[in-house]
Design a protein around this motif. Structure first.
Motif, mmCIF file in Angstrom:
data_model
loop_
_atom_site.group_PDB
_atom_site.id
_atom_site.type_symbol
_atom_site.label_atom_id
_atom_site.label_comp_id
_atom_site.label_asym_id
_atom_site.label_seq_id
_atom_site.Cartn_x
_atom_site.Cartn_y
_atom_site.Cartn_z
ATOM 1 N N UNK A 7 -2.734 7.815 -34.146
ATOM 2 C CA UNK A 7 -3.276 8.577 -35.273
ATOM 3 C C UNK A 7 -4.426 9.500 -34.898
ATOM 4 N N UNK A 8 -4.981 9.312 -33.705
ATOM 5 C CA UNK A 8 -6.113 10.140 -33.307
ATOM 6 C C UNK A 8 -6.103 10.343 -31.803
ATOM 7 N N UNK A 9 -6.817 11.357 -31.376
ATOM 8 C CA UNK A 9 -6.956 11.613 -29.941
ATOM 9 C C UNK A 9 -7.686 10.455 -29.272
ATOM 10 N N UNK A 10 -8.727 9.934 -29.913
ATOM 11 C CA UNK A 10 -9.483 8.815 -29.344
ATOM 12 C C UNK A 10 -8.586 7.619 -29.068
ATOM 13 N N UNK A 11 -7.700 7.327 -30.003
ATOM 14 C CA UNK A 11 -6.798 6.190 -29.848
ATOM 15 C C UNK A 11 -5.872 6.393 -28.657
ATOM 16 N N UNK A 12 -5.302 7.590 -28.538
ATOM 17 C CA UNK A 12 -4.388 7.873 -27.433
ATOM 18 C C UNK A 12 -5.104 7.789 -26.096
ATOM 19 N N UNK A 13 -6.290 8.371 -26.030
ATOM 20 C CA UNK A 13 -7.057 8.391 -24.781
ATOM 21 C C UNK A 13 -7.436 6.971 -24.366
ATOM 22 N N UNK A 14 -7.861 6.161 -25.324
ATOM 23 C CA UNK A 14 -8.260 4.785 -25.036
ATOM 24 C C UNK A 14 -7.057 3.934 -24.627
ATOM 25 N N UNK A 15 -6.001 3.967 -25.417
ATOM 26 C CA UNK A 15 -4.838 3.116 -25.158
ATOM 27 C C UNK A 15 -4.123 3.486 -23.860
ATOM 28 N N UNK A 16 -4.109 4.769 -23.536
ATOM 29 C CA UNK A 16 -3.345 5.234 -22.382
ATOM 30 C C UNK A 16 -4.226 5.505 -21.162
ATOM 31 N N UNK A 17 -5.510 5.149 -21.279
ATOM 32 C CA UNK A 17 -6.456 5.219 -20.156
ATOM 33 C C UNK A 17 -6.535 6.628 -19.565
ATOM 34 N N UNK A 18 -6.902 7.570 -20.413
ATOM 35 C CA UNK A 18 -6.988 8.970 -20.025
ATOM 36 C C UNK A 18 -8.430 9.450 -20.125
ATOM 37 N N UNK A 19 -8.695 10.579 -19.522
ATOM 38 C CA UNK A 19 -9.956 11.272 -19.725
ATOM 39 C C UNK A 19 -9.649 12.642 -20.328
#
Length: 203
Positions: A7-19
């Protein structure tokens, strides 16, 4: 979990271990492409109607699809066009479900083939809401590309309301977001960026 659950960029970045890196005018060096007369006429006819209807379906059918089909024609239909197709890549990471749109480097409409460009329709005309879903689909495309021998292939993504476009690039675990938002009067720049991954691939 599926793409739409991001639902958010923060969620995707956190869950998928991205920067994430925000870069102003990131795609400004991409050569613009002038739209064909066919596309210009189509959008002249469709644009006001799509905006007045103002549903995701109308914007998708009347604006986004004609633009993506223009990219396909530009490469002599060597690009596969997919709309609403299932793209299950990694169930454990939630990288599964249907994608709004994908373009792939193949004229085969039966199979998605690497590399892949993925595009998300902005929900409620809000580009930000679609960023998480788009990044999740880009990670799925990256995994898919890697499995098909395209490990070094950067993945392009876009979120669009039809009239507004935001572009993203994924390289390894780094998400690069162009802070610049492109609008439909900048159609030549939009076409240039959408064409870029396939220009690199085919050339």
């Amino acid at each position: 979990m599926s793409y739409s659950d991001f639902k958010s960029l923060d969620q995707a970045v956190s869950n998928l271990e991205l920067t994430v890196e925000d870069i102003p005018h990131f795609f400004s060096q991409v050569a613009p492409i002038e739209p064909s007369q066919r596309l210009q006429e189509t959008l002249e006819e469709n644009l006001d109607l799509a905006v007045s209807i103002s549903t995701e379906k109308a914007r998708s059918e009347l604006i986004i699809t004609p633009i993506l089909l223009e990219i396909r024609r530009r490469f002599q239909n060597k690009i596969g066009y997919f709309s609403g197709n299932t793209f299950n890549v990694d169930d454990a990471k939630g990288l599964m479900g249907a994608c709004d749109f994908m373009l792939s480097a193949s004229s085969n409409q039966s199979l998605v083939t690497a590399p892949v460009l993925t595009l998300v329709e902005a929900k409620d005309n809000d580009i930000r809401i679609g960023l998480g879903q788009c990044v999740a689909q880009m990670v799925a495309a990256q995994i898919f590309n890697n499995r098909n021998g395209r490990e070094q292939q950067a993945v392009y993504g876009a979120v669009s309301t039809g009239t507004n476009w935001k572009f993203i690039l994924l390289e390894k675990d780094r998400v690069k977001i162009d802070l610049t938002e492109y609008f439909i009067p900048q159609l030549n720049q939009i076409l240039g960026i959408l064409s870029e991954p396939f220009r690199i691939y085919f050339e």
